[in-house]
Design a protein around this motif. Sequence first.
Motif, PDB file in Angstrom:
ATOM      1  N   LEU A   1       0.796  -0.932  -0.152  1.00 12.68           N
ATOM      2  CA  LEU A   1       0.044   0.059   0.172  1.00 12.68           C
ATOM      3  C   LEU A   1       0.889   1.181  -0.070  1.00 12.68           C
ATOM      4  O   LEU A   1       1.502   1.591   0.753  1.00 12.68           O
ATOM      5  CB  LEU A   1      -0.985  -0.083   1.291  1.00 12.68           C
TER       6      LEU A   1
ATOM      7  N   LEU B   1      -2.414   3.976  10.470  1.00 13.84           N
ATOM      8  CA  LEU B   1      -1.531   3.168  10.189  1.00 13.84           C
ATOM      9  C   LEU B   1      -1.109   2.129  11.241  1.00 13.84           C
ATOM     10  O   LEU B   1      -0.978   0.547  10.719  1.00 13.84           O
ATOM     11  CB  LEU B   1      -0.271   3.556   9.543  1.00 13.84           C
TER      12      LEU B   1
ATOM     13  N   PHE C   1      -4.220  -0.433  10.599  1.00 12.41           N
ATOM     14  CA  PHE C   1      -4.069  -1.161   9.489  1.00 12.41           C
ATOM     15  C   PHE C   1      -3.213  -2.057   9.567  1.00 12.41           C
ATOM     16  O   PHE C   1      -3.428  -3.447   8.845  1.00 12.41           O
ATOM     17  CB  PHE C   1      -3.649  -0.233   8.444  1.00 12.41           C
TER      18      PHE C   1
ATOM     19  N   LEU D   1       3.670  -1.377   3.875  1.00 13.96           N
ATOM     20  CA  LEU D   1       3.352   0.087   3.749  1.00 13.96           C
ATOM     21  C   LEU D   1       4.571   1.006   3.483  1.00 13.96           C
ATOM     22  O   LEU D   1       5.629   0.868   3.995  1.00 13.96           O
ATOM     23  CB  LEU D   1       2.685   0.811   5.203  1.00 13.96           C
TER      24      LEU D   1
ATOM     25  N   PHE E   1      -8.161   0.686   4.136  1.00 15.83           N
ATOM     26  CA  PHE E   1      -7.516   1.847   4.802  1.00 15.83           C
ATOM     27  C   PHE E   1      -8.325   3.172   4.710  1.00 15.83           C
ATOM     28  O   PHE E   1      -8.133   3.909   5.554  1.00 15.83           O
ATOM     29  CB  PHE E   1      -6.040   2.025   3.977  1.00 15.83           C
TER      30      PHE E   1
END
Length: 314
Positions: free
Chosen positions: A95, A112, A115, A124, A287
């Motif tokens: 992502l 985050l 997530f 990430l 997200f």
Amino acid sequence: MNLQQLKYLVAIVDNGLNVSGAAEVLFTSQPGISKQIRQLEDELGLRVFVRQGKRLASLTPAGEVVVSTARRALREIGNLKRVADEFRSEDSGVLGIATTHTQARYVLPPVLSKFATRFPKVRLVLHQGNPVQVAEQTRNGDVDVGIATEALGNYPDLVALPCHRWNRGVLVPKQHPLTAIKPLTLEALARYPIVTYDFSFTGRSAINAAFAAKGLEPNVVLSALDSDVIKTYVELGMGIGIMAQMAYDAVKDANFEMLDASHLFAASMTRLALRRGVFLRGFVYEFISLFAGQYTRAAVDAALSQTAPTDALL
């Protein structure tokens, strides 16, 4: 015609018709790109570029259409890969997020963290830049999502979802004379040197507009791209800081006071941008929902499918 030629073509346009720049970005040679583009033009039977000597001067009318079609083709090929990734492994992948320093430092950490707990196999990648850079990275497909307050709504190939309203405050050292002025006024602020955001942030223009409406001119002695830099120079005594209220932490910033200035400046809107026509992985929807709870998967799809400004969703 092949996929490589389409990539070269789009890269040349995205690098301002600079073949050397495109070659550098694609880790290949300038002669190789030039050869592939000429082969593409020969196969199509038309000139994509107007040339002035060895320099590419502009796109031909036909070239404009070819580049637009090439972008769509590359986007759909990317969609095929994302579809395959989604059905092969729903909870893993990458992502990519482009955002400003303030969002990355003060807004995204709890999002985050949640997530990452929910999708431990998703890597990430966080890119920081000014709003225009965020918009460009999102438009070019370098990232999946762009988050900023400015610029995102200026790109027709992006869908910008309005997420959070915020305003500015005035950062001053403890016991600063401004702490005794209630309510705070622009006239009072204009008496002090000011440290605030760079002009690449639309919010900076809003600050200037507020002063101008009162016939005042702010004494901006330093402009910065990030809130922590503003704090540093306020602490050094260079001036008072006008910055996002979200960037103030009462515990970590115990040497400062944040004075409410929401009555002085117009509120701003943080937006989340997505490329039009791109297939979104399931974890991208998740997200978005974590960042702005009003956007369920159905709401995101509805925004992506409409042509009217997405602010209508508010």
